[in-house]
Design an enzyme around this catalytic site. Structure first.
Site, PDB file in Angstrom:
ATOM      1  N   THR A 280       0.832  -1.210   0.000  1.00 60.11           N
ATOM      2  CA  THR A 280       0.000   0.000   0.000  1.00 60.11           C
ATOM      3  C   THR A 280       0.866   1.259   0.000  1.00 60.11           C
ATOM      4  O   THR A 280       2.013   1.223   0.476  1.00 60.11           O
ATOM      5  CB  THR A 280      -0.912   0.015   1.253  1.00 60.11           C
ATOM      6  N   ASP A 281       0.289   2.353  -0.472  1.00 54.95           N
ATOM      7  CA  ASP A 281       1.030   3.627  -0.421  1.00 54.95           C
ATOM      8  C   ASP A 281       1.227   4.098   1.019  1.00 54.95           C
ATOM      9  O   ASP A 281       2.080   4.950   1.289  1.00 54.95           O
ATOM     10  CB  ASP A 281       0.340   4.712  -1.260  1.00 54.95           C
ATOM     11  N   GLU A 282       0.435   3.541   1.946  1.00 58.30           N
ATOM     12  CA  GLU A 282       0.563   3.991   3.341  1.00 58.30           C
ATOM     13  C   GLU A 282       1.925   3.646   3.940  1.00 58.30           C
ATOM     14  O   GLU A 282       2.290   4.195   4.977  1.00 58.30           O
ATOM     15  CB  GLU A 282      -0.556   3.391   4.202  1.00 58.30           C
TER      16      GLU A 282
ATOM     17  N   TYR B  76      -1.512  -0.550  11.223  1.00 59.40           N
ATOM     18  CA  TYR B  76      -1.821  -1.175   9.923  1.00 59.40           C
ATOM     19  C   TYR B  76      -0.675  -0.960   8.937  1.00 59.40           C
ATOM     20  O   TYR B  76      -0.148  -1.907   8.367  1.00 59.40           O
ATOM     21  CB  TYR B  76      -3.120  -0.593   9.341  1.00 59.40           C
TER      22      TYR B  76
ATOM     23  N   LYS C 125       1.969  -3.593   7.137  1.00 60.32           N
ATOM     24  CA  LYS C 125       2.101  -3.753   5.679  1.00 60.32           C
ATOM     25  C   LYS C 125       3.546  -3.481   5.243  1.00 60.32           C
ATOM     26  O   LYS C 125       4.077  -4.160   4.362  1.00 60.32           O
ATOM     27  CB  LYS C 125       1.144  -2.812   4.949  1.00 60.32           C
TER      28      LYS C 125
HETATM   29  P1  NAD Z   1     -10.605  -6.365   2.708  1.00 58.01           P
HETATM   30  O1  NAD Z   1     -10.499  -6.124   4.172  1.00 58.01           O
HETATM   31  O2  NAD Z   1     -11.837  -5.945   1.989  1.00 58.01           O
HETATM   32  O3  NAD Z   1     -10.390  -7.918   2.399  1.00 58.01           O
HETATM   33  C1  NAD Z   1      -9.397  -8.688   3.034  1.00 58.01           C
HETATM   34  C2  NAD Z   1      -9.711 -10.157   2.781  1.00 58.01           C
HETATM   35  O4  NAD Z   1      -8.667 -10.936   3.365  1.00 58.01           O
HETATM   36  C3  NAD Z   1     -11.026 -10.618   3.390  1.00 58.01           C
HETATM   37  O5  NAD Z   1     -11.757 -11.381   2.457  1.00 58.01           O
HETATM   38  C4  NAD Z   1     -10.592 -11.481   4.575  1.00 58.01           C
HETATM   39  O6  NAD Z   1     -11.516 -12.517   4.886  1.00 58.01           O
HETATM   40  C5  NAD Z   1      -9.261 -12.013   4.090  1.00 58.01           C
HETATM   41  N1  NAD Z   1      -8.344 -12.386   5.167  1.00 58.01           N
HETATM   42  C6  NAD Z   1      -7.976 -11.625   6.235  1.00 58.01           C
HETATM   43  N2  NAD Z   1      -7.133 -12.312   7.019  1.00 58.01           N
HETATM   44  C7  NAD Z   1      -6.951 -13.511   6.427  1.00 58.01           C
HETATM   45  C8  NAD Z   1      -6.165 -14.666   6.764  1.00 58.01           C
HETATM   46  N3  NAD Z   1      -5.409 -14.701   7.871  1.00 58.01           N
HETATM   47  N4  NAD Z   1      -6.188 -15.724   5.938  1.00 58.01           N
HETATM   48  C9  NAD Z   1      -6.955 -15.704   4.811  1.00 58.01           C
HETATM   49  N5  NAD Z   1      -7.736 -14.660   4.465  1.00 58.01           N
HETATM   50  C10 NAD Z   1      -7.717 -13.580   5.265  1.00 58.01           C
HETATM   51  O7  NAD Z   1      -9.320  -5.672   2.087  1.00 58.01           O
HETATM   52  P2  NAD Z   1      -9.127  -4.942   0.677  1.00 58.01           P
HETATM   53  O8  NAD Z   1      -9.504  -3.530   0.828  1.00 58.01           O
HETATM   54  O9  NAD Z   1      -9.729  -5.775  -0.378  1.00 58.01           O
HETATM   55  O10 NAD Z   1      -7.528  -4.992   0.557  1.00 58.01           O
HETATM   56  C11 NAD Z   1      -6.874  -6.099  -0.063  1.00 58.01           C
HETATM   57  C12 NAD Z   1      -5.383  -5.886   0.013  1.00 58.01           C
HETATM   58  O11 NAD Z   1      -5.031  -4.669  -0.627  1.00 58.01           O
HETATM   59  C13 NAD Z   1      -4.854  -5.782   1.447  1.00 58.01           C
HETATM   60  O12 NAD Z   1      -3.620  -6.443   1.485  1.00 58.01           O
HETATM   61  C14 NAD Z   1      -4.677  -4.289   1.669  1.00 58.01           C
HETATM   62  O13 NAD Z   1      -3.658  -4.026   2.592  1.00 58.01           O
HETATM   63  C15 NAD Z   1      -4.295  -3.839   0.265  1.00 58.01           C
HETATM   64  N6  NAD Z   1      -4.637  -2.450  -0.046  1.00 58.01           N
HETATM   65  C16 NAD Z   1      -5.927  -2.024   0.005  1.00 58.01           C
HETATM   66  C17 NAD Z   1      -6.240  -0.715  -0.348  1.00 58.01           C
HETATM   67  C18 NAD Z   1      -7.647  -0.197  -0.321  1.00 58.01           C
HETATM   68  O14 NAD Z   1      -7.854   0.989  -0.606  1.00 58.01           O
HETATM   69  N7  NAD Z   1      -8.654  -1.007  -0.033  1.00 58.01           N
HETATM   70  C19 NAD Z   1      -5.227   0.170  -0.743  1.00 58.01           C
HETATM   71  C20 NAD Z   1      -3.905  -0.295  -0.736  1.00 58.01           C
HETATM   72  C21 NAD Z   1      -3.631  -1.610  -0.424  1.00 58.01           C
HETATM   73  O1  TDX Z   2     -15.644   7.626   8.915  1.00 55.70           O
HETATM   74  C1  TDX Z   2     -14.609   8.032   8.343  1.00 55.70           C
HETATM   75  N1  TDX Z   2     -14.369   9.384   8.297  1.00 55.70           N
HETATM   76  C2  TDX Z   2     -13.255   9.925   7.726  1.00 55.70           C
HETATM   77  O2  TDX Z   2     -13.078  11.142   7.710  1.00 55.70           O
HETATM   78  C3  TDX Z   2     -13.652   7.150   7.733  1.00 55.70           C
HETATM   79  C4  TDX Z   2     -13.867   5.659   7.765  1.00 55.70           C
HETATM   80  C5  TDX Z   2     -12.541   7.701   7.154  1.00 55.70           C
HETATM   81  N2  TDX Z   2     -12.324   9.038   7.157  1.00 55.70           N
HETATM   82  C6  TDX Z   2     -11.107   9.578   6.520  1.00 55.70           C
HETATM   83  C7  TDX Z   2      -9.813   8.963   6.995  1.00 55.70           C
HETATM   84  C8  TDX Z   2      -8.942   9.024   5.760  1.00 55.70           C
HETATM   85  O3  TDX Z   2      -8.313  10.287   5.677  1.00 55.70           O
HETATM   86  O4  TDX Z   2     -11.192   9.239   5.137  1.00 55.70           O
HETATM   87  C9  TDX Z   2      -9.905   8.870   4.603  1.00 55.70           C
HETATM   88  C10 TDX Z   2      -9.996   7.466   4.054  1.00 55.70           C
HETATM   89  O5  TDX Z   2     -10.165   6.588   5.157  1.00 55.70           O
HETATM   90  P1  TDX Z   2     -10.311   4.998   4.957  1.00 55.70           P
HETATM   91  O6  TDX Z   2     -11.378   4.735   3.958  1.00 55.70           O
HETATM   92  O7  TDX Z   2     -10.407   4.371   6.302  1.00 55.70           O
HETATM   93  O8  TDX Z   2      -8.947   4.646   4.230  1.00 55.70           O
HETATM   94  P2  TDX Z   2      -7.402   4.880   4.640  1.00 55.70           P
HETATM   95  O9  TDX Z   2      -7.237   5.007   6.095  1.00 55.70           O
HETATM   96  O10 TDX Z   2      -6.890   6.008   3.776  1.00 55.70           O
HETATM   97  O11 TDX Z   2      -6.765   3.485   4.167  1.00 55.70           O
HETATM   98  C11 TDX Z   2      -7.171   2.872   2.923  1.00 55.70           C
HETATM   99  O12 TDX Z   2      -6.256   3.126   1.899  1.00 55.70           O
HETATM  100  C12 TDX Z   2      -5.003   2.483   1.990  1.00 55.70           C
HETATM  101  C13 TDX Z   2      -7.391   1.376   3.083  1.00 55.70           C
HETATM  102  O13 TDX Z   2      -8.316   1.139   4.152  1.00 55.70           O
HETATM  103  C14 TDX Z   2      -6.095   0.665   3.328  1.00 55.70           C
HETATM  104  O14 TDX Z   2      -6.312  -0.748   3.373  1.00 55.70           O
HETATM  105  C15 TDX Z   2      -5.139   0.988   2.230  1.00 55.70           C
HETATM  106  O15 TDX Z   2      -3.873   0.435   2.445  1.00 55.70           O
END
Ligand code: NAD
Ligand code: TDX
Length: 339
Positions: free
Chosen positions: A125-127, A150, A154
Site C-alpha cells: 500500500t502507499d501507506e 496497519y 504492511k
Molecule cells: P478487505 O479487508 O476488503 O479484504 C481482506 C480479505 O482478506 C477478506 O476477504 C478477509 O476474509 C481475508 N483475510 C484476512 N485475514 C486472512 C487470513 N489470515 N487468511 C486468509 N484470508 C484472510 O481488504 P481490501 O480492501 O480488499 O484490501 C486487499 C489488500 O489490498 C490488502 O492487502 C490491503 O492491505 C491492500 N490495499 C488495500 C487498499 C484499499 O484501498 N482497499 C489500498 C492499498 C492496499
Molecule cells: O468515517 C470516516 N471518516 C473519515 O473522515 C472514515 C472511515 C474515514 N475518514 C477519513 C480517513 C482518511 O483520511 O477518510 C480517509 C480514508 O479513510 P479509509 O477509507 O479508512 O482509508 P485509509 O485510512 O486512507 O486506508 C485505505 O487506503 C489504503 C485502506 O483502508 C487501506 O487498506 C489501504 O492500504
C-alpha cells in the site's frame, strides 16, 4: 497458469478474481480466504458454478494447508491480498494485524520458496511511505515511514517480501497502490460508509477538519495493474499504482451527498483519527512506462458508478452491516459522534 489469490472474498480480492476469470479465461484461480468480517462469498455468487474458480476457506497462516493447495492445484504463482485492512481497527487492536499481515505473509513466502513458485506478487500500500506535506508525490524510492499499526504491518510484509528475493532469489514483485474505491467495498471505509449513512439519513462522520487528502484508484483499474505486474513486472521490482485523483475527504463527502440528493447538514465533524496521515499522492509513471498500464476511469465517472452500485445493491451492504459487525460499528460511531 494456476494462480493462488489470497483474500479473494474481500473488496479488491473479489474484484480481482472476477477480473482474472474474465480477462485471463485460461487461468485457474484458487481463492484462499478465511472469511473474516471483511470476506464475503456473496461477492462471488456469479462464479459459483465456474470450474476454474476454486474457493477454499482457510488461513494464510496455515502452512500445511498452503503446501497442500500448491501441490494439489499445481499453483504457479501467488497474488497475495489477504490482510487486515482497516486503519481504525488497527488503532483499536494492532495484534490481529501483526498476525495476519506480518506472520501470515511470511508463511506464504516460505511456502512459495520451498515450492519454487515462478512468482509471488505482494499487494502492499502507499501507506507504507507515511504522510506527505502539501506538495510532492510518493515514488518507488521514497523511504518507508509508516504511521499506523496497519501501515507498519504492511511495511513489514513488503520488506520481508523484498528480502526473500534478495536473500533466497524468490521471484517477487511488490505493488503499492493508493486508496481503492468501487463495488463490494466494506462499508467501514470512507466512500461506502458515507453512501450508506447518507442513504439512511445518518450523520456522516468526517475526521478532523476533513482536509486530509487521498489519491483515489478505481478497483478494476487496480486489478488490471496487478495482472500486468504479475505477468510482466521485473523480478524484485516495486510498482506504485495510483489513479492521479487527489481529493480532500470533505470534497468526496460533498460529492456523495450531491449524488444521492441529501443535504450537507448531515456532515458531522468528529474527533480526528490518532496519527492521521495528512496526504497521500502517488507517482505511477513507472508502471505506465514499463508495463503499459493506464487507468480507464476518471474519478468523477468512477464515483458516479460506485454510488449507483450501492444504490442498486442495498441488500448487500445492509446485510454486511448487520450482525456482529453492527455491534462494532454502533459502538465506534456512538463514541465518534460525541467528538
Ligand atoms: P478487505 O479487508 O476488503 O479484504 C481482506 C480479505 O482478506 C477478506 O476477504 C478477509 O476474509 C481475508 N483475510 C484476512 N485475514 C486472512 C487470513 N489470515 N487468511 C486468509 N484470508 C484472510 O481488504 P481490501 O480492501 O480488499 O484490501 C486487499 C489488500 O489490498 C490488502 O492487502 C490491503 O492491505 C491492500 N490495499 C488495500 C487498499 C484499499 O484501498 N482497499 C489500498 C492499498 C492496499
Ligand atoms: O468515517 C470516516 N471518516 C473519515 O473522515 C472514515 C472511515 C474515514 N475518514 C477519513 C480517513 C482518511 O483520511 O477518510 C480517509 C480514508 O479513510 P479509509 O477509507 O479508512 O482509508 P485509509 O485510512 O486512507 O486506508 C485505505 O487506503 C489504503 C485502506 O483502508 C487501506 O487498506 C489501504 O492500504
Amino acid at each position: 497458469m494456476n494462480v493462488l489469490v489470497t483474500g479473494g472474498c474481500g473488496f479488491i480480492g473479489s474484484n480481482l478474481v472476477k477480473y482474472l476469470r474474465k480477462h485471463r479465461p485460461a487461468w485457474t484461480v484458487v481463492n484462499l480466504d478465511k472469511l473474516t468480517y471483511a470476506g464475503n462469498l456473496e461477492n462471488l455468487t456469479e462464479l459459483e458454478k465456474d470450474p476454474k474458480h476454486v474457493f477454499v476457506k482457510g488461513d494464510i497462516g496455515n502452512r500445511e494447508l498452503i503446501d497442500h493447495l500448491i501441490f494439489q492445484h499445481k499453483v504457479d504463482a501467488i497474488m497475495h491480498l489477504a490482510a487486515e485492512s482497516h486503519v481504525d481497527r488497527s488503532i483499536l487492536g494492532p495484534e490481529a494485524f501483526i498476525v495476519a499481515n506480518v506472520l501470515g505473509t511470511n508463511v506464504l513466502l516460505e511456502a512459495a520458496r520451498h515450492a519454487k513458485l515462478s512468482r509471488f506478487l505482494m499487494v502492499s500500500t502507499d501507506e507504507v511511505y507515511g504522510s506527505l506535506g502539501p506538495t510532492g508525490l510518493f515514488t518507488e524510492t521514497t523511504p518507508l515511514d509508516p504511521s499506523s499499526p496497519y501501515s507498519a504491518s504492511k511495511a513489514s510484509a513488503d520488506l520481508i517480501t523484498l528480502a526473500y528475493e534478495h536473500t533466497f532469489g524468490l521471484d517477487v514483485v511488490v505493488t503499492r497502490c493508493s486508496n481503492n474505491y468501487g463495488p463490494y467495498q466494506f462499508p467501514e471505509k470512507l466512500i461506502p460508509l458515507m453512501i450508506a449513512n447518507a442513504l439512511a439519513d445518518k450523520p456522516l462522520p468526517v475526521y478532523g477538519d476533513g482536509k486530509n487528502v487521498r489519491d483515489w484508484l478505481q478497483v478494476e483499474d487496480h486489478c488490471a495493474a496487478l495482472t500486468l505486474a504479475l505477468e510482466k513486472g521485473q523480478k524484485g521490482g516495486v510498482y506504485n499504482i495510483g489513479g492521479n485523483s487527489e481529493r480532500e475527504n470533505i470534497q468526496i463527502v460533498k460529492m456523495i451527498l450531491a449524488a444521492v440528493g441529501k443535504p450537507e447538514s448531515l456532515i458531522k465533524y468528529v474527533t480526528d483519527r490518532p496519527g492521521h496521515d495528512k496526504r497521500y499522492a502517488i507517482d505511477a509513471s513507472k508502471i505506465k512506462r514499463e508495463l503499459g498500464w493506464t487507468p480507464a476511469h476518471t474519478f468523477e465517472k468512477g464515483l458516479a458508478e460506485t454510488v449507483k452500485w450501492y444504490l442498486d445493491n442495498r441488500p448487500w451492504w445492509e446485510r454486511v452491516m448487520s450482525g456482529a459487525y453492527k455491534t462494532y460499528f454502533d459502538s465506534q460511531y456512538a463514541h465518534r459522534l460525541q467528538g
